[in-house]
Write an enzyme that holds these catalytic residues in place. Structure first.
Site, PDB file in Angstrom:
ATOM      1  N   ASP A 142      30.304  61.054  49.785  1.00 39.71           N
ATOM      2  CA  ASP A 142      30.443  60.083  48.719  1.00 39.71           C
ATOM      3  C   ASP A 142      31.910  60.080  48.255  1.00 39.71           C
ATOM      4  OD1 ASP A 142      31.011  62.291  47.364  1.00 39.71           O
ATOM      5  OD2 ASP A 142      29.797  62.096  45.631  1.00 39.71           O
ATOM      6  N   ASP A 172      34.159  60.274  44.806  1.00 37.63           N
ATOM      7  CA  ASP A 172      34.250  61.003  43.319  1.00 37.63           C
ATOM      8  C   ASP A 172      35.330  60.397  42.839  1.00 37.63           C
ATOM      9  OD1 ASP A 172      31.872  63.012  43.700  1.00 37.63           O
ATOM     10  OD2 ASP A 172      33.126  63.439  45.384  1.00 37.63           O
ATOM     11  N   ASP A 217      30.753  58.426  42.814  1.00 38.55           N
ATOM     12  CA  ASP A 217      30.609  59.225  41.457  1.00 38.55           C
ATOM     13  C   ASP A 217      31.570  58.760  40.412  1.00 38.55           C
ATOM     14  OD1 ASP A 217      28.067  60.048  42.333  1.00 38.55           O
ATOM     15  OD2 ASP A 217      28.694  62.143  43.062  1.00 38.55           O
TER      16      ASP A 217
HETATM   17  N1  CTP Z   1      30.607  68.138  40.485  1.00 37.44           N
HETATM   18  C1  CTP Z   1      30.249  68.659  39.187  1.00 37.44           C
HETATM   19  N2  CTP Z   1      29.442  67.924  38.235  1.00 37.44           N
HETATM   20  C2  CTP Z   1      28.435  67.119  38.795  1.00 37.44           C
HETATM   21  C3  CTP Z   1      28.619  66.664  40.158  1.00 37.44           C
HETATM   22  C4  CTP Z   1      29.673  67.197  40.944  1.00 37.44           C
HETATM   23  O1  CTP Z   1      31.091  69.457  38.591  1.00 37.44           O
HETATM   24  N3  CTP Z   1      27.665  66.568  38.285  1.00 37.44           N
HETATM   25  C5  CTP Z   1      31.686  68.915  41.197  1.00 37.44           C
HETATM   26  C6  CTP Z   1      30.948  69.689  42.379  1.00 37.44           C
HETATM   27  O2  CTP Z   1      31.070  71.277  41.962  1.00 37.44           O
HETATM   28  C7  CTP Z   1      32.044  69.562  43.446  1.00 37.44           C
HETATM   29  C8  CTP Z   1      32.647  68.187  43.164  1.00 37.44           C
HETATM   30  O3  CTP Z   1      32.195  67.878  41.940  1.00 37.44           O
HETATM   31  O4  CTP Z   1      32.892  70.541  43.344  1.00 37.44           O
HETATM   32  C9  CTP Z   1      32.375  66.981  44.070  1.00 37.44           C
HETATM   33  O5  CTP Z   1      31.069  67.203  44.367  1.00 37.44           O
HETATM   34  P1  CTP Z   1      30.510  66.591  45.658  1.00 37.44           P
HETATM   35  O6  CTP Z   1      30.771  64.702  45.639  1.00 37.44           O
HETATM   36  O7  CTP Z   1      28.988  66.675  45.591  1.00 37.44           O
HETATM   37  O8  CTP Z   1      31.124  67.212  46.945  1.00 37.44           O
HETATM   38  P2  CTP Z   1      32.540  67.055  47.742  1.00 37.44           P
HETATM   39  O9  CTP Z   1      33.165  68.456  47.643  1.00 37.44           O
HETATM   40  O10 CTP Z   1      33.044  65.916  47.302  1.00 37.44           O
HETATM   41  O11 CTP Z   1      31.768  66.788  48.995  1.00 37.44           O
HETATM   42  P3  CTP Z   1      31.453  65.457  49.950  1.00 37.44           P
HETATM   43  O12 CTP Z   1      32.867  65.099  50.658  1.00 37.44           O
HETATM   44  O13 CTP Z   1      30.332  65.721  50.732  1.00 37.44           O
HETATM   45  O14 CTP Z   1      31.193  64.426  48.869  1.00 37.44           O
HETATM   46 MN    MN Z   2      29.989  63.407  44.189  1.00 34.25          MN
HETATM   47 MN    MN Z   3      32.271  63.969  47.036  1.00 35.58          MN
END
Ligand code: CTP
Ligand code: MN
Ligand code: MN
Length: 444
Positions: free
Chosen positions: A276, A278, A368
Protein backbone atom coordinates in the site's frame (compact mmCIF):
# COMPACT_ATOMS: atom_id res chain seq x y z
CA UNK A 1 11.86 -15.72 34.66
CA UNK A 2 12.28 -19.33 33.75
CA UNK A 3 10.03 -21.55 35.77
CA UNK A 4 11.61 -24.81 36.83
CA UNK A 5 8.39 -26.69 36.17
CA UNK A 6 8.47 -25.73 32.50
CA UNK A 7 11.93 -27.11 31.87
CA UNK A 8 12.62 -30.70 30.93
CA UNK A 9 13.06 -32.59 34.21
CA UNK A 10 16.69 -33.34 35.03
CA UNK A 11 16.12 -37.05 35.55
CA UNK A 12 15.20 -37.45 31.91
CA UNK A 13 18.81 -36.83 31.00
CA UNK A 14 19.71 -40.31 32.24
CA UNK A 15 17.44 -41.96 29.71
CA UNK A 16 19.56 -41.08 26.76
CA UNK A 17 18.85 -43.98 24.48
CA UNK A 18 15.09 -43.46 24.76
CA UNK A 19 15.58 -39.83 23.98
CA UNK A 20 16.90 -40.29 20.47
CA UNK A 21 14.24 -40.04 17.88
CA UNK A 22 15.44 -40.45 14.35
CA UNK A 23 13.38 -40.16 11.23
CA UNK A 24 10.35 -42.40 11.17
CA UNK A 25 8.42 -44.29 8.54
CA UNK A 26 11.58 -45.49 6.90
CA UNK A 27 12.85 -41.99 6.18
CA UNK A 28 16.63 -42.21 6.10
CA UNK A 29 18.83 -40.11 8.35
CA UNK A 30 20.16 -37.54 5.94
CA UNK A 31 22.28 -35.45 8.27
CA UNK A 32 23.97 -37.71 10.83
CA UNK A 33 26.24 -34.90 12.05
CA UNK A 34 23.35 -32.72 13.09
CA UNK A 35 21.39 -33.55 16.19
CA UNK A 36 18.66 -31.12 17.06
CA UNK A 37 17.11 -30.30 20.39
CA UNK A 38 14.07 -28.03 20.47
CA UNK A 39 13.63 -25.97 23.64
CA UNK A 40 10.07 -26.44 24.87
CA UNK A 41 9.90 -23.23 26.89
CA UNK A 42 7.87 -20.57 25.02
CA UNK A 43 7.43 -22.98 22.10
CA UNK A 44 5.05 -25.20 24.01
CA UNK A 45 4.85 -28.99 24.02
CA UNK A 46 2.37 -29.34 21.15
CA UNK A 47 4.24 -27.13 18.78
CA UNK A 48 7.53 -28.70 19.79
CA UNK A 49 6.16 -32.14 18.97
CA UNK A 50 4.83 -30.81 15.70
CA UNK A 51 8.16 -29.28 14.67
CA UNK A 52 10.12 -32.36 15.72
CA UNK A 53 7.86 -34.49 13.54
CA UNK A 54 8.38 -32.19 10.60
CA UNK A 55 12.15 -32.27 10.99
CA UNK A 56 12.21 -36.06 11.27
CA UNK A 57 10.09 -36.38 8.16
CA UNK A 58 12.77 -34.39 6.39
CA UNK A 59 15.56 -36.69 7.53
CA UNK A 60 16.82 -34.74 10.56
CA UNK A 61 17.74 -36.31 13.87
CA UNK A 62 15.80 -34.77 16.73
CA UNK A 63 16.57 -35.58 20.33
CA UNK A 64 13.74 -35.40 22.84
CA UNK A 65 16.19 -34.99 25.67
CA UNK A 66 19.07 -32.55 25.95
CA UNK A 67 22.35 -34.41 26.18
CA UNK A 68 25.94 -33.99 25.05
CA UNK A 69 25.08 -35.67 21.77
CA UNK A 70 22.99 -32.68 20.77
CA UNK A 71 24.79 -30.38 18.33
CA UNK A 72 22.12 -27.75 17.60
CA UNK A 73 19.77 -26.28 20.21
CA UNK A 74 16.83 -24.41 18.68
CA UNK A 75 14.86 -21.91 20.70
CA UNK A 76 11.92 -19.68 19.96
CA UNK A 77 11.27 -16.29 21.55
CA UNK A 78 13.41 -17.01 24.59
CA UNK A 79 15.50 -14.29 26.17
CA UNK A 80 19.15 -15.03 25.37
CA UNK A 81 20.25 -14.54 28.95
CA UNK A 82 17.62 -16.82 30.46
CA UNK A 83 18.22 -19.47 27.85
CA UNK A 84 21.96 -19.47 28.43
CA UNK A 85 21.53 -19.53 32.19
CA UNK A 86 19.41 -22.63 31.80
CA UNK A 87 21.88 -24.24 29.39
CA UNK A 88 24.73 -23.66 31.84
CA UNK A 89 22.73 -25.36 34.58
CA UNK A 90 22.55 -28.48 32.38
CA UNK A 91 26.32 -28.92 32.91
CA UNK A 92 27.00 -30.10 29.37
CA UNK A 93 30.64 -30.63 28.50
CA UNK A 94 30.03 -29.70 24.89
CA UNK A 95 28.48 -26.32 25.73
CA UNK A 96 31.35 -24.35 24.13
CA UNK A 97 30.80 -26.08 20.77
CA UNK A 98 27.01 -26.26 20.97
CA UNK A 99 25.15 -24.19 18.37
CA UNK A 100 22.42 -22.24 20.14
CA UNK A 101 20.11 -21.05 17.42
CA UNK A 102 17.03 -19.04 16.80
CA UNK A 103 13.96 -20.70 15.28
CA UNK A 104 14.76 -18.79 12.06
CA UNK A 105 17.58 -21.23 11.35
CA UNK A 106 15.20 -24.14 11.82
CA UNK A 107 12.59 -22.56 9.57
CA UNK A 108 15.13 -21.91 6.83
CA UNK A 109 16.46 -25.44 7.14
CA UNK A 110 12.99 -26.97 6.88
CA UNK A 111 12.25 -24.93 3.82
CA UNK A 112 15.53 -25.90 2.17
CA UNK A 113 15.26 -29.52 3.30
CA UNK A 114 18.83 -29.41 4.68
CA UNK A 115 20.67 -27.70 7.57
CA UNK A 116 21.34 -24.24 6.14
CA UNK A 117 24.70 -22.56 6.67
CA UNK A 118 24.96 -20.92 10.06
CA UNK A 119 25.03 -17.13 9.97
CA UNK A 120 25.56 -14.57 12.69
CA UNK A 121 21.85 -13.74 12.73
CA UNK A 122 20.99 -17.37 13.57
CA UNK A 123 23.01 -17.50 16.77
CA UNK A 124 21.54 -16.64 20.12
CA UNK A 125 24.44 -14.88 21.80
CA UNK A 126 25.45 -15.67 25.33
CA UNK A 127 25.28 -12.35 27.13
CA UNK A 128 26.75 -12.53 30.59
CA UNK A 129 25.93 -9.31 32.42
CA UNK A 130 28.96 -9.59 34.72
CA UNK A 131 31.29 -10.40 31.83
CA UNK A 132 30.02 -7.75 29.48
CA UNK A 133 33.29 -5.82 29.55
CA UNK A 134 35.11 -8.89 28.23
CA UNK A 135 32.76 -9.41 25.31
CA UNK A 136 34.15 -9.06 21.84
CA UNK A 137 33.27 -5.70 20.37
CA UNK A 138 31.16 -7.14 17.58
CA UNK A 139 28.08 -8.61 19.17
CA UNK A 140 24.91 -8.40 17.13
CA UNK A 141 22.70 -5.93 18.97
CA UNK A 142 19.64 -7.43 20.54
CA UNK A 143 17.55 -4.53 19.34
CA UNK A 144 16.94 -3.64 15.71
CA UNK A 145 17.00 0.04 16.70
CA UNK A 146 20.71 -0.38 17.44
CA UNK A 147 21.38 -1.97 14.07
CA UNK A 148 21.50 -0.53 10.61
CA UNK A 149 19.21 -2.60 8.42
CA UNK A 150 18.91 -1.42 4.84
CA UNK A 151 16.54 -2.87 2.25
CA UNK A 152 19.42 -4.97 0.86
CA UNK A 153 19.81 -7.18 3.90
CA UNK A 154 16.08 -7.38 4.23
CA UNK A 155 15.10 -10.99 4.78
CA UNK A 156 11.76 -11.68 3.13
CA UNK A 157 11.11 -14.85 5.07
CA UNK A 158 11.68 -13.26 8.45
CA UNK A 159 9.46 -10.34 7.56
CA UNK A 160 6.75 -12.75 6.65
CA UNK A 161 7.11 -14.56 9.89
CA UNK A 162 6.88 -11.32 11.78
CA UNK A 163 3.92 -9.91 9.94
CA UNK A 164 1.82 -13.03 10.22
CA UNK A 165 2.58 -13.53 13.89
CA UNK A 166 4.38 -16.44 15.45
CA UNK A 167 6.24 -18.42 12.82
CA UNK A 168 3.43 -18.57 10.34
CA UNK A 169 6.17 -19.65 7.96
CA UNK A 170 6.55 -22.94 9.79
CA UNK A 171 2.82 -23.56 9.76
CA UNK A 172 2.96 -22.89 6.05
CA UNK A 173 5.29 -25.82 5.59
CA UNK A 174 3.25 -27.95 7.92
CA UNK A 175 -0.31 -27.20 7.00
CA UNK A 176 0.18 -26.12 3.47
CA UNK A 177 -3.48 -26.40 2.61
CA UNK A 178 -4.84 -24.50 5.59
CA UNK A 179 -2.12 -21.89 5.28
CA UNK A 180 -2.82 -21.39 1.60
CA UNK A 181 -6.56 -20.90 2.26
CA UNK A 182 -6.02 -18.45 5.08
CA UNK A 183 -3.49 -16.57 3.02
CA UNK A 184 -5.89 -16.45 0.10
CA UNK A 185 -8.83 -15.24 2.20
CA UNK A 186 -6.88 -12.65 4.17
CA UNK A 187 -5.48 -11.32 0.89
CA UNK A 188 -8.92 -9.76 0.45
CA UNK A 189 -9.00 -6.24 1.94
CA UNK A 190 -11.38 -6.36 4.93
CA UNK A 191 -11.00 -10.09 5.59
CA UNK A 192 -9.08 -10.67 8.82
CA UNK A 193 -7.71 -13.90 10.28
CA UNK A 194 -10.96 -14.60 12.19
CA UNK A 195 -13.18 -14.43 9.12
CA UNK A 196 -10.66 -16.42 7.09
CA UNK A 197 -10.61 -19.14 9.75
CA UNK A 198 -14.42 -19.20 9.83
CA UNK A 199 -14.61 -19.58 6.06
CA UNK A 200 -11.99 -22.29 6.11
CA UNK A 201 -13.83 -24.20 8.83
CA UNK A 202 -17.06 -23.78 6.89
CA UNK A 203 -15.45 -25.67 4.03
CA UNK A 204 -14.89 -22.71 1.70
CA UNK A 205 -11.84 -23.24 -0.45
CA UNK A 206 -11.75 -20.54 -3.11
CA UNK A 207 -12.63 -16.86 -3.29
CA UNK A 208 -15.52 -17.81 -5.55
CA UNK A 209 -16.81 -20.14 -2.81
CA UNK A 210 -16.93 -17.13 -0.49
CA UNK A 211 -18.69 -15.00 -3.10
CA UNK A 212 -21.27 -17.63 -3.94
CA UNK A 213 -21.99 -19.07 -0.49
CA UNK A 214 -25.43 -17.82 0.60
CA UNK A 215 -24.29 -18.08 4.22
CA UNK A 216 -21.54 -15.52 3.71
CA UNK A 217 -22.57 -11.93 4.22
CA UNK A 218 -19.89 -9.51 3.07
CA UNK A 219 -19.56 -6.08 4.68
CA UNK A 220 -18.89 -3.06 2.48
CA UNK A 221 -15.15 -3.19 3.10
CA UNK A 222 -15.00 -6.83 2.00
CA UNK A 223 -17.17 -6.07 -1.03
CA UNK A 224 -14.66 -3.41 -2.08
CA UNK A 225 -11.88 -5.88 -1.28
CA UNK A 226 -13.36 -8.45 -3.65
CA UNK A 227 -14.16 -5.90 -6.35
CA UNK A 228 -10.54 -4.69 -6.49
CA UNK A 229 -8.85 -7.88 -5.38
CA UNK A 230 -6.68 -8.35 -8.45
CA UNK A 231 -5.40 -4.79 -8.37
CA UNK A 232 -4.71 -4.44 -4.69
CA UNK A 233 -3.00 -7.79 -4.34
CA UNK A 234 -0.52 -6.58 -6.95
CA UNK A 235 2.52 -4.71 -5.58
CA UNK A 236 2.57 -0.94 -5.71
CA UNK A 237 5.68 0.53 -7.35
CA UNK A 238 7.67 3.49 -6.14
CA UNK A 239 6.61 5.47 -9.24
CA UNK A 240 2.95 4.80 -8.35
CA UNK A 241 3.54 5.82 -4.73
CA UNK A 242 5.13 9.10 -5.85
CA UNK A 243 2.27 9.76 -8.30
CA UNK A 244 -0.25 9.27 -5.49
CA UNK A 245 1.83 11.56 -3.30
CA UNK A 246 1.52 14.24 -5.93
CA UNK A 247 -2.25 13.80 -6.25
CA UNK A 248 -2.80 13.91 -2.48
CA UNK A 249 -0.44 16.83 -2.07
CA UNK A 250 -2.28 18.92 -4.66
CA UNK A 251 -5.61 18.01 -3.07
CA UNK A 252 -4.36 18.92 0.42
CA UNK A 253 -2.92 22.25 -0.70
CA UNK A 254 -6.24 22.98 -2.40
CA UNK A 255 -7.83 22.82 1.05
CA UNK A 256 -5.20 24.54 3.16
CA UNK A 257 -1.96 26.28 2.26
CA UNK A 258 -0.54 25.04 5.60
CA UNK A 259 -1.22 21.36 4.96
CA UNK A 260 1.74 19.02 5.46
CA UNK A 261 1.79 15.67 3.67
CA UNK A 262 4.61 13.15 4.14
CA UNK A 263 5.18 9.77 2.57
CA UNK A 264 5.75 7.17 5.33
CA UNK A 265 5.72 3.34 5.55
CA UNK A 266 7.93 1.13 3.43
CA UNK A 267 8.44 3.72 0.69
CA UNK A 268 9.96 6.16 3.15
CA UNK A 269 12.37 3.37 4.08
CA UNK A 270 13.42 3.26 0.45
CA UNK A 271 11.53 0.15 -0.61
CA UNK A 272 10.84 -0.13 -4.34
CA UNK A 273 7.53 -1.95 -3.86
CA UNK A 274 4.86 -2.04 -1.17
CA UNK A 275 1.44 -3.48 -0.49
CA UNK A 276 0.00 0.00 0.00
CA UNK A 277 1.10 3.65 0.22
CA UNK A 278 1.18 5.30 3.65
CA UNK A 279 0.88 9.03 4.28
CA UNK A 280 0.93 11.31 7.26
CA UNK A 281 -1.20 14.45 6.98
CA UNK A 282 -1.07 17.35 9.41
CA UNK A 283 -1.42 21.07 9.83
CA UNK A 284 0.03 23.65 12.22
CA UNK A 285 -3.53 24.86 12.80
CA UNK A 286 -4.33 23.26 16.14
CA UNK A 287 -7.20 20.79 16.17
CA UNK A 288 -7.81 21.10 12.43
CA UNK A 289 -6.09 17.91 11.31
CA UNK A 290 -9.12 15.63 11.28
CA UNK A 291 -11.22 18.17 9.35
CA UNK A 292 -8.35 18.44 6.90
CA UNK A 293 -8.32 14.66 6.41
CA UNK A 294 -12.09 14.55 5.89
CA UNK A 295 -11.87 17.41 3.38
CA UNK A 296 -9.05 15.61 1.59
CA UNK A 297 -11.10 12.42 1.26
CA UNK A 298 -14.00 14.55 0.04
CA UNK A 299 -11.80 16.18 -2.56
CA UNK A 300 -10.68 12.76 -3.82
CA UNK A 301 -14.34 11.70 -4.02
CA UNK A 302 -15.20 14.77 -6.09
CA UNK A 303 -12.28 14.02 -8.40
CA UNK A 304 -13.88 10.62 -8.96
CA UNK A 305 -10.85 8.66 -7.78
CA UNK A 306 -12.13 7.48 -4.39
CA UNK A 307 -13.10 3.83 -4.79
CA UNK A 308 -13.44 3.10 -1.08
CA UNK A 309 -12.98 4.85 2.25
CA UNK A 310 -12.95 3.44 5.75
CA UNK A 311 -12.56 6.40 8.08
CA UNK A 312 -11.64 6.04 11.74
CA UNK A 313 -12.34 9.22 13.70
CA UNK A 314 -9.82 10.38 16.27
CA UNK A 315 -10.17 8.96 19.78
CA UNK A 316 -7.02 10.75 20.91
CA UNK A 317 -7.23 12.34 24.35
CA UNK A 318 -4.05 13.75 25.83
CA UNK A 319 -5.45 13.15 29.34
CA UNK A 320 -5.57 9.40 28.73
CA UNK A 321 -1.86 9.14 28.07
CA UNK A 322 0.09 7.04 28.65
CA UNK A 323 -2.47 4.41 27.75
CA UNK A 324 -2.61 1.05 29.44
CA UNK A 325 -1.83 -0.92 26.32
CA UNK A 326 1.02 1.00 24.83
CA UNK A 327 1.40 -1.37 21.91
CA UNK A 328 -2.11 -0.95 20.50
CA UNK A 329 -3.11 1.02 17.40
CA UNK A 330 -2.85 4.75 17.70
CA UNK A 331 -5.83 6.98 18.37
CA UNK A 332 -5.39 9.53 15.61
CA UNK A 333 -7.91 10.08 12.84
CA UNK A 334 -7.08 7.86 9.89
CA UNK A 335 -8.55 6.71 6.61
CA UNK A 336 -7.96 3.42 4.85
CA UNK A 337 -8.62 4.12 1.19
CA UNK A 338 -8.74 2.48 -2.20
CA UNK A 339 -7.87 5.01 -4.89
CA UNK A 340 -8.02 4.94 -8.65
CA UNK A 341 -4.69 5.69 -10.29
CA UNK A 342 -4.54 6.45 -14.03
CA UNK A 343 -1.82 5.28 -16.40
CA UNK A 344 -1.11 8.85 -17.48
CA UNK A 345 -0.41 9.93 -13.87
CA UNK A 346 2.44 7.45 -13.47
CA UNK A 347 5.79 7.47 -15.16
CA UNK A 348 5.74 4.35 -17.31
CA UNK A 349 2.07 3.65 -16.55
CA UNK A 350 0.49 1.61 -13.76
CA UNK A 351 1.57 -1.91 -12.75
CA UNK A 352 -0.18 -4.68 -14.64
CA UNK A 353 0.00 -8.46 -14.40
CA UNK A 354 2.97 -9.68 -16.44
CA UNK A 355 2.29 -9.44 -20.16
CA UNK A 356 -1.39 -8.65 -19.77
CA UNK A 357 -3.48 -5.70 -20.77
CA UNK A 358 -7.11 -5.82 -19.80
CA UNK A 359 -8.02 -2.67 -21.71
CA UNK A 360 -8.27 -0.55 -18.56
CA UNK A 361 -6.23 2.64 -18.28
CA UNK A 362 -6.09 2.55 -14.48
CA UNK A 363 -5.57 0.38 -11.43
CA UNK A 364 -6.79 0.44 -7.82
CA UNK A 365 -4.27 1.11 -5.02
CA UNK A 366 -4.58 0.83 -1.23
CA UNK A 367 -3.66 4.07 0.55
CA UNK A 368 -3.46 4.78 4.30
CA UNK A 369 -3.57 8.32 5.66
CA UNK A 370 -3.11 9.19 9.34
CA UNK A 371 -3.72 12.68 10.70
CA UNK A 372 -2.02 13.44 14.04
CA UNK A 373 -1.91 16.91 15.61
CA UNK A 374 1.33 18.71 14.74
CA UNK A 375 2.86 18.39 18.23
CA UNK A 376 2.58 14.57 17.87
CA UNK A 377 3.97 14.60 14.34
CA UNK A 378 7.47 13.22 15.11
CA UNK A 379 6.11 10.27 17.12
CA UNK A 380 3.56 9.34 14.47
CA UNK A 381 6.09 9.69 11.67
CA UNK A 382 8.48 7.41 13.53
CA UNK A 383 5.70 4.90 14.23
CA UNK A 384 4.29 4.82 10.71
CA UNK A 385 7.66 4.65 9.03
CA UNK A 386 8.21 1.20 10.49
CA UNK A 387 9.30 -1.44 9.85
CA UNK A 388 6.98 -3.22 12.23
CA UNK A 389 9.91 -5.16 13.66
CA UNK A 390 11.96 -2.00 14.05
CA UNK A 391 9.10 -0.33 15.95
CA UNK A 392 8.64 -3.36 18.16
CA UNK A 393 12.33 -3.39 19.06
CA UNK A 394 12.46 0.36 19.59
CA UNK A 395 9.54 0.15 22.03
CA UNK A 396 11.03 -2.84 23.80
CA UNK A 397 14.34 -1.01 24.07
CA UNK A 398 12.65 2.09 25.51
CA UNK A 399 10.75 0.01 28.07
CA UNK A 400 13.46 -2.38 29.15
CA UNK A 401 16.57 -0.28 28.89
CA UNK A 402 15.26 3.24 29.55
CA UNK A 403 12.10 2.79 31.61
CA UNK A 404 10.24 4.81 28.99
CA UNK A 405 7.04 4.12 27.10
CA UNK A 406 7.10 4.94 23.40
CA UNK A 407 4.23 4.79 20.94
CA UNK A 408 2.79 6.79 18.03
CA UNK A 409 1.52 9.45 20.47
CA UNK A 410 4.51 10.21 22.64
CA UNK A 411 7.36 9.20 24.90
CA UNK A 412 6.69 8.82 28.61
CA UNK A 413 9.58 8.76 31.06
CA UNK A 414 8.54 6.51 33.93
CA UNK A 415 11.33 7.73 36.16
CA UNK A 416 10.70 11.43 35.68
CA UNK A 417 6.94 10.83 35.29
CA UNK A 418 6.73 13.20 32.36
CA UNK A 419 6.34 13.29 28.60
CA UNK A 420 9.46 14.07 26.64
CA UNK A 421 8.80 16.51 23.80
CA UNK A 422 10.00 15.96 20.22
CA UNK A 423 9.69 18.04 17.11
CA UNK A 424 11.70 15.71 14.93
CA UNK A 425 12.48 12.00 14.92
CA UNK A 426 16.07 12.88 15.87
CA UNK A 427 14.80 14.23 19.22
CA UNK A 428 13.20 10.86 20.01
CA UNK A 429 16.37 8.91 19.23
CA UNK A 430 18.31 11.38 21.40
CA UNK A 431 15.92 10.91 24.35
CA UNK A 432 16.48 7.17 24.05
CA UNK A 433 20.25 7.62 23.91
CA UNK A 434 20.37 6.02 20.47
CA UNK A 435 22.29 7.02 17.39
CA UNK A 436 19.87 8.46 14.83
CA UNK A 437 18.95 6.00 12.09
CA UNK A 438 17.79 7.25 8.70
CA UNK A 439 14.53 5.62 7.54
CA UNK A 440 16.52 3.61 4.97
CA UNK A 441 18.30 1.83 7.85
CA UNK A 442 15.11 0.84 9.66
CA UNK A 443 14.28 -2.13 7.44
CA UNK A 444 14.57 -4.71 10.23
N1 CTP B 1 1.12 1.32 11.48
C1 CTP B 1 0.68 1.82 12.67
N2 CTP B 1 -0.66 1.87 12.91
C2 CTP B 1 -1.54 1.43 11.98
C3 CTP B 1 -1.09 0.93 10.76
C4 CTP B 1 0.27 0.88 10.54
O1 CTP B 1 1.47 2.22 13.51
N3 CTP B 1 -2.83 1.51 12.23
C5 CTP B 1 2.57 1.29 11.24
C6 CTP B 1 3.11 -0.10 11.19
O2 CTP B 1 3.63 -0.49 12.43
C7 CTP B 1 4.19 -0.01 10.15
C8 CTP B 1 3.85 1.22 9.33
O3 CTP B 1 2.78 1.86 9.98
O4 CTP B 1 5.43 0.15 10.78
C9 CTP B 1 3.50 0.88 7.92
O5 CTP B 1 2.54 -0.13 7.88
P1 CTP B 1 2.30 -1.05 6.60
O6 CTP B 1 1.79 -0.24 5.48
O7 CTP B 1 1.44 -2.17 7.04
O8 CTP B 1 3.73 -1.66 6.33
P2 CTP B 1 4.93 -1.18 5.40
O9 CTP B 1 6.14 -1.25 6.23
O10 CTP B 1 4.61 0.11 4.75
O11 CTP B 1 5.00 -2.36 4.33
P3 CTP B 1 4.32 -2.41 2.87
O12 CTP B 1 5.36 -1.86 1.96
O13 CTP B 1 4.02 -3.85 2.62
O14 CTP B 1 3.09 -1.59 2.92
MN1 MN C 1 -0.22 0.74 5.53
MN1 MN D 1 2.80 0.39 3.69
Amino acid sequence: MLHATMLPPMRKRQRRTEGTEGPRYGVEVKFPDVRLYLVEKKMGATRRGFLAQLARAKGFLVEDVLSERVTHVVSEQNQAQELWQWLRRQALNNLPTLHVLDIGWFTDSMREGRPVTLEARHHIQDILPEASTHLPVVVLSRYACQRRTSTENHNEIFTEILQCGRSFEVEKILCNDRYQRLKLFTSVFGVGPKTAEKWHRGGLRTLNDALEDPGVELNSMQKAGFRHHGDISRAVSRAEALALGEILHQAALGISAHAVLVLTGGFRRGKEFGHDVDFLLSTPEQGKEETLLLSLVDSLRRQGILLYCDHHPSTFDINNLPGVSFEAMDHFAKSFLILRLEDRQVEGGVQRPEGQHDGRSWRAVRVDVVAPPMERYAFTLLGWTGSRQFERDLRRFARKEKRMLLDNHGLWDKTKKEFLPAEREEDIFAHLGLEYLEPQLRNA
